[in-house]
Design a protein around this motif. Structure first.
Motif, mmCIF file in Angstrom:
data_model
loop_
_atom_site.group_PDB
_atom_site.id
_atom_site.type_symbol
_atom_site.label_atom_id
_atom_site.label_comp_id
_atom_site.label_asym_id
_atom_site.label_seq_id
_atom_site.Cartn_x
_atom_site.Cartn_y
_atom_site.Cartn_z
ATOM 1 N N ARG A 1 -23.551 -1.836 54.283
ATOM 2 C CA ARG A 1 -23.127 -2.963 53.433
ATOM 3 C C ARG A 1 -23.971 -3.044 52.171
ATOM 4 O O ARG A 1 -23.445 -3.290 51.081
ATOM 5 N N LEU A 2 -25.277 -2.826 52.279
ATOM 6 C CA LEU A 2 -26.139 -2.856 51.090
ATOM 7 C C LEU A 2 -25.768 -1.727 50.134
ATOM 8 O O LEU A 2 -25.763 -1.908 48.919
ATOM 9 N N TYR A 3 -25.452 -0.557 50.690
ATOM 10 C CA TYR A 3 -25.002 0.551 49.839
ATOM 11 C C TYR A 3 -23.718 0.163 49.104
ATOM 12 O O TYR A 3 -23.584 0.389 47.904
ATOM 13 N N GLU A 4 -22.765 -0.428 49.826
ATOM 14 C CA GLU A 4 -21.497 -0.828 49.212
ATOM 15 C C GLU A 4 -21.726 -1.835 48.084
ATOM 16 O O GLU A 4 -21.117 -1.725 47.009
ATOM 17 N N LEU A 5 -22.602 -2.798 48.320
ATOM 18 C CA LEU A 5 -22.894 -3.796 47.285
ATOM 19 C C LEU A 5 -23.595 -3.163 46.090
ATOM 20 O O LEU A 5 -23.267 -3.458 44.934
ATOM 21 N N ALA A 6 -24.548 -2.279 46.362
ATOM 22 C CA ALA A 6 -25.248 -1.595 45.268
ATOM 23 C C ALA A 6 -24.274 -0.739 44.476
ATOM 24 O O ALA A 6 -24.305 -0.731 43.237
ATOM 25 N N ARG A 7 -23.395 -0.056 45.169
ATOM 26 C CA ARG A 7 -22.416 0.809 44.499
ATOM 27 C C ARG A 7 -21.508 -0.003 43.592
ATOM 28 O O ARG A 7 -21.210 0.390 42.474
ATOM 29 N N LYS A 8 -21.096 -1.160 44.067
ATOM 30 C CA LYS A 8 -20.224 -2.030 43.275
ATOM 31 C C LYS A 8 -20.950 -2.581 42.051
ATOM 32 O O LYS A 8 -20.436 -2.550 40.946
ATOM 33 N N HIS A 9 -22.167 -3.075 42.250
ATOM 34 C CA HIS A 9 -22.867 -3.768 41.179
ATOM 35 C C HIS A 9 -23.663 -2.844 40.265
ATOM 36 O O HIS A 9 -23.972 -3.216 39.135
ATOM 37 N N CYS A 10 -24.017 -1.672 40.725
ATOM 38 C CA CYS A 10 -24.746 -0.709 39.893
ATOM 39 C C CYS A 10 -23.808 0.330 39.290
ATOM 40 O O CYS A 10 -24.266 1.292 38.705
ATOM 41 N N GLY A 11 -22.532 0.147 39.448
ATOM 42 C CA GLY A 11 -21.570 1.129 38.965
ATOM 43 C C GLY A 11 -21.762 1.526 37.517
ATOM 44 O O GLY A 11 -21.738 2.703 37.174
ATOM 45 N N HIS A 12 -21.975 0.562 36.635
ATOM 46 C CA HIS A 12 -22.112 0.848 35.205
ATOM 47 C C HIS A 12 -23.494 0.490 34.673
ATOM 48 O O HIS A 12 -23.709 0.478 33.465
ATOM 49 N N GLN A 13 -24.401 0.188 35.550
ATOM 50 C CA GLN A 13 -25.770 -0.114 35.137
ATOM 51 C C GLN A 13 -26.724 0.593 36.076
ATOM 52 O O GLN A 13 -26.343 0.987 37.168
ATOM 53 N N SER A 14 -27.948 0.749 35.666
ATOM 54 C CA SER A 14 -28.886 1.513 36.490
ATOM 55 C C SER A 14 -29.760 0.631 37.379
ATOM 56 O O SER A 14 -30.384 1.125 38.304
ATOM 57 N N ILE A 15 -29.791 -0.665 37.092
ATOM 58 C CA ILE A 15 -30.613 -1.590 37.870
ATOM 59 C C ILE A 15 -29.787 -2.846 38.146
ATOM 60 O O ILE A 15 -29.077 -3.334 37.273
ATOM 61 N N TRP A 16 -29.906 -3.356 39.368
ATOM 62 C CA TRP A 16 -29.251 -4.616 39.720
ATOM 63 C C TRP A 16 -30.221 -5.416 40.557
ATOM 64 O O TRP A 16 -30.786 -4.916 41.519
ATOM 65 N N SER A 17 -30.457 -6.664 40.176
ATOM 66 C CA SER A 17 -31.349 -7.511 40.959
ATOM 67 C C SER A 17 -30.590 -8.748 41.423
ATOM 68 O O SER A 17 -29.676 -9.235 40.753
ATOM 69 N N ILE A 18 -31.004 -9.238 42.585
ATOM 70 C CA ILE A 18 -30.333 -10.370 43.213
ATOM 71 C C ILE A 18 -31.332 -11.071 44.129
ATOM 72 O O ILE A 18 -32.224 -10.435 44.691
ATOM 73 N N GLY A 19 -31.197 -12.364 44.248
ATOM 74 C CA GLY A 19 -32.030 -13.112 45.174
ATOM 75 C C GLY A 19 -31.657 -12.790 46.617
ATOM 76 O O GLY A 19 -30.494 -12.482 46.913
ATOM 77 N N LEU A 20 -32.624 -12.867 47.491
ATOM 78 C CA LEU A 20 -32.406 -12.513 48.896
ATOM 79 C C LEU A 20 -31.340 -13.393 49.554
ATOM 80 O O LEU A 20 -30.491 -12.896 50.286
ATOM 81 N N GLU A 21 -31.357 -14.690 49.268
ATOM 82 C CA GLU A 21 -30.365 -15.592 49.881
ATOM 83 C C GLU A 21 -28.944 -15.243 49.458
ATOM 84 O O GLU A 21 -28.029 -15.221 50.284
ATOM 85 N N LEU A 22 -28.756 -14.969 48.168
ATOM 86 C CA LEU A 22 -27.433 -14.611 47.684
ATOM 87 C C LEU A 22 -27.003 -13.257 48.251
ATOM 88 O O LEU A 22 -25.844 -13.066 48.607
ATOM 89 N N LEU A 23 -27.950 -12.330 48.362
ATOM 90 C CA LEU A 23 -27.636 -11.032 48.959
ATOM 91 C C LEU A 23 -27.209 -11.207 50.410
ATOM 92 O O LEU A 23 -26.257 -10.571 50.867
ATOM 93 N N GLN A 24 -27.886 -12.085 51.123
ATOM 94 C CA GLN A 24 -27.511 -12.352 52.513
ATOM 95 C C GLN A 24 -26.080 -12.881 52.584
ATOM 96 O O GLN A 24 -25.295 -12.463 53.425
ATOM 97 N N GLU A 25 -25.748 -13.768 51.657
ATOM 98 C CA GLU A 25 -24.390 -14.313 51.613
ATOM 99 C C GLU A 25 -23.363 -13.223 51.304
ATOM 100 O O GLU A 25 -22.341 -13.101 51.972
ATOM 101 N N LYS A 26 -23.658 -12.387 50.300
ATOM 102 C CA LYS A 26 -22.740 -11.304 49.914
ATOM 103 C C LYS A 26 -22.591 -10.278 51.037
ATOM 104 O O LYS A 26 -21.529 -9.693 51.208
#
Length: 108
Positions: A25-50
């Protein structure tokens, strides 16, 4: 519709070797959000929700730390800092360096 709009993301072949559902799931989220950028940051609580995790934040933090230390995500590296911020970095060093250089140039 997604195929016709060219919005389908490819998966690294090693994605299928990931054993833990949270790693996938983390790979899928990283793939989606890092698709056109090289770095993506997110708070732990929001990541847990996603990620759809229903456990406690403490347990989710432990699992994310374990995944970060294992460093097994294909295409991405993740870091969890002391402020519960999770940062995903592309493993493509050329792209990462170009992104960092552009960021430095845009600073006054």
């Amino acid at each position: 519709n997604a195929v016709q709009a060219h919005e389908v993301l490819t998966l690294h072949p090693n994605y299928f070797r990931l054993r833990k559902p949270l790693e996938r799931r983390l790979y899928e989220l990283a793939r989606k959000h890092c698709g056109h950028q090289s770095i993506w940051s997110i708070g732990l609580e929001l990541l847990q929700e996603k990620a759809g995790s229903k456990g406690s934040l403490r347990e989710f933090r432990r699992m994310v730390r374990e995944i970060a230390e294992g460093d097994a995500l294909p295409d991405y590296r993740l870091v969890l800092d002391d402020d519960d911020k999770v940062v995903f970095y592309t493993r493509d060093m050329k792209r990462l360096n170009a992104s960092m250089a552009a960021k430095q140039q845009s600073k006054p």
